[in-house]
Design an enzyme around this catalytic site. Structure first.
Site, PDB file in Angstrom:
ATOM      1  N   TYR A 141       0.814  -1.213   0.000  1.00 22.58           N
ATOM      2  CA  TYR A 141       0.000   0.000   0.000  1.00 22.58           C
ATOM      3  C   TYR A 141       0.853   1.272   0.000  1.00 22.58           C
ATOM      4  CZ  TYR A 141      -3.956  -3.047   1.077  1.00 22.58           C
ATOM      5  OH  TYR A 141      -4.904  -4.035   1.030  1.00 22.58           O
ATOM      6  N   LYS A 191       3.805 -15.256   1.372  1.00 16.53           N
ATOM      7  CA  LYS A 191       3.787 -16.100   0.166  1.00 16.53           C
ATOM      8  C   LYS A 191       5.233 -16.309  -0.265  1.00 16.53           C
ATOM      9  CE  LYS A 191       0.662 -16.924  -2.441  1.00 16.53           C
ATOM     10  NZ  LYS A 191       0.134 -18.271  -2.746  1.00 16.53           N
ATOM     11  N   ASP A 224      -2.380 -18.046   1.546  1.00 16.95           N
ATOM     12  CA  ASP A 224      -3.598 -18.626   0.972  1.00 16.95           C
ATOM     13  C   ASP A 224      -4.021 -19.866   1.758  1.00 16.95           C
ATOM     14  OD1 ASP A 224      -1.241 -19.795   0.049  1.00 16.95           O
ATOM     15  OD2 ASP A 224      -2.036 -20.312  -1.907  1.00 16.95           O
ATOM     16  N   ASP A 248      -4.873  -7.250   5.807  1.00 12.98           N
ATOM     17  CA  ASP A 248      -6.120  -6.567   5.494  1.00 12.98           C
ATOM     18  C   ASP A 248      -7.203  -7.614   5.206  1.00 12.98           C
ATOM     19  OD1 ASP A 248      -7.890  -4.600   4.874  1.00 12.98           O
ATOM     20  OD2 ASP A 248      -6.850  -3.874   3.086  1.00 12.98           O
ATOM     21  N   ASP A 252     -10.180  -9.185   8.088  1.00 15.37           N
ATOM     22  CA  ASP A 252     -11.613  -9.029   7.811  1.00 15.37           C
ATOM     23  C   ASP A 252     -12.313 -10.382   7.789  1.00 15.37           C
ATOM     24  OD1 ASP A 252     -11.559  -6.312   7.691  1.00 15.37           O
ATOM     25  OD2 ASP A 252     -12.481  -6.166   5.703  1.00 15.37           O
TER      26      ASP A 252
END
Ligand code: NAD
Length: 365
Positions: A141, A191, A224, A248, A252
């Site tokens: 970001y 990852k 993942d 993020d 959530d």
């Protein structure tokens, strides 16, 4: 010892309503020998209305000097047309940036009485108590280069995932410290199979662990696979530490394991101050809920649980935090529900103030 200090920034919409209930809880702790020096300030639209800016320099200065900031919520339709530079959210972003709050803690805690609210089966979520630690001030970001560029005949959108060793190390330390106060387990997610930043992330977390936190159990998971495991059997985790982007998404998803937005607290922590306490901002995950503001309908529990996090992580009052969480559990088990916690079968909702009163009564019981 000096009395610990708190700056309350209630903000907009339901912010002041839910914060009024936190004040009752703070006052109750005062009667138990844990007094706090509390001051209040304006943030968001409320600050804009009074001063033409969503956060004054004086309030910013106060935020830097207190032991913890408690924030309600900011924003609302009244401010939607304002220039970007003075929008209510800018006040919150300024606090996070100038306090350098790099470690965002989002617990996913499922109270037994609300287990049927989850989209997952009761046995998968009942009693769940995990925390996701998300790196908040770096990563994709913020990385450069970024932008939309022309490349030949077409446009290309670019964002850059970038992490320095020190950025990874400090959020890893934050997660290990947190785990030591909990069940002593950290799972780091990245990852590393496809991203170099993930390889470095895994290496640095492993190094910090070996050098400083070998008493904590550490595991690694690809993000993942972590997402799948969070939905399959979330209780296997204690603390999950991950980068800004994966955090993020994962936080959530984990939050929704537990049901209502009105129940979710959060903390954002920075580097330790001179007194050893981290710079800290505690706030509910929800926004200012303009659709129910001013009606006494808001659920104050997310804000009250944010204060429980402050007790635990800023004030070393873990027992007090546990007592407050137990009071919330008791009140919910007794059937007290604000409107957002009524299931499809309905029932009678209690007001914001009544929920606060009941929690305080349960603390005393
Ligand atoms: P929101 O979280 O304010 O509300 C979403 C829905 O959840 C609404 O139906 C609301 O009534 C309900 N809800 C939220 N908190 C609740 C509570 N404590 N009790 C009962 N019900 C609750 O999100 P939104 O509607 O997307 O945004 C409203 C405003 O809040 C916008 O201006 C947005 O920018 C701002 N916002 C602020 C923050 C923050 O201050 N950290 C976070 C998100 C949104």
């Amino acid at each position: 010892m000096t009395t610990p200090s708190i700056l309350i920034l209630a903000g907009d919409g339901i912010g002041p309503e839910v914060m009024a209930e936190v004040r009752k809880v703070i006052d109750w702790f005062g009667t138990q020998g844990h007094a706090f020096e509390v001051e209040e300030g304006l943030v968001g639209g409320a600050a804009y209305d009074a001063h033409g800016t969503p956060l004054t320099d004086e309030t910013m200065e106060r935020a830097q000097s207190v032991d913890a900031v408690l924030l309600g919520a900011v924003g609302g339709p009244k401010y939607d047309a304002l220039d970007f530079s003075v929008k209510p959210e800018r006040g919150l972003l300024r606090l996070r940036k100038e306090m350098d709050l790099f470690s965002n803690l989002r617990p996913a805690q499922c109270f037994d009485a609300l287990a049927d609210f989850s989209s997952l089966k009761r046995e998968v979520v009942a009693g769940l108590d995990i925390v996701i630690v998300r790196e908040l001030t770096s990563g994709v970001y913020f990385g450069e280069p970024r932008g939309i560029f022309k490349e030949g005949n077409e446009r290309v959108g670019i964002n850059t995932q970038r992490y320095t060793e020190s950025e990874i190390a400090r959020v890893a330390r934050s997660a290990f410290e947190l785990a030591r106060r909990r069940r002593n387990k950290v799972c780091s997610m990245e990852k590393a199979n496809v991203m170099e930043s993930g390889i470095l992330w895994r290496e640095v977390v492993t190094e910090v662990h070996a050098a400083e936190y070998s008493d904590v159990e550490l595991s690694h998971m690809y993000a993942d696979a972590g997402a799948m495991q969070l939905c399959r059997w979330p209780k296997q985790f204690d603390v999950i530490v991950t980068d800004n982007l994966f955090g993020d998404l994962l936080s959530d998803a984990a939050a929704m394991l537990t049901g209502s937005l009105g129940m979710l607290p959060s903390a954002s922590l920075g580097a330790p101050m001179e007194n050893g306490r981290p710079k800290a901002l505690y706030e509910p995950v929800h926004g200012s809920a303009p659709d129910i503001a001013g009606q006494g309908k808001a659920n104050p529990i997310a804000c009250i649980l944010s204060f429980a996090m402050a007790l635990r992580y800023s004030f070393d009052l873990g027992e007090g935090a546990a007592r407050l969480e137990a009071a919330v559990e008791t009140v919910l088990a007794d059937g007290a529900r604000t409107a957002d916690l009524l299931g499809p079968e309905g029932g009678t909702a209690i007001s914001t103030a009544e929920m606060g009163d009941r929690i305080v009564a349960a603390l005393s019981a």
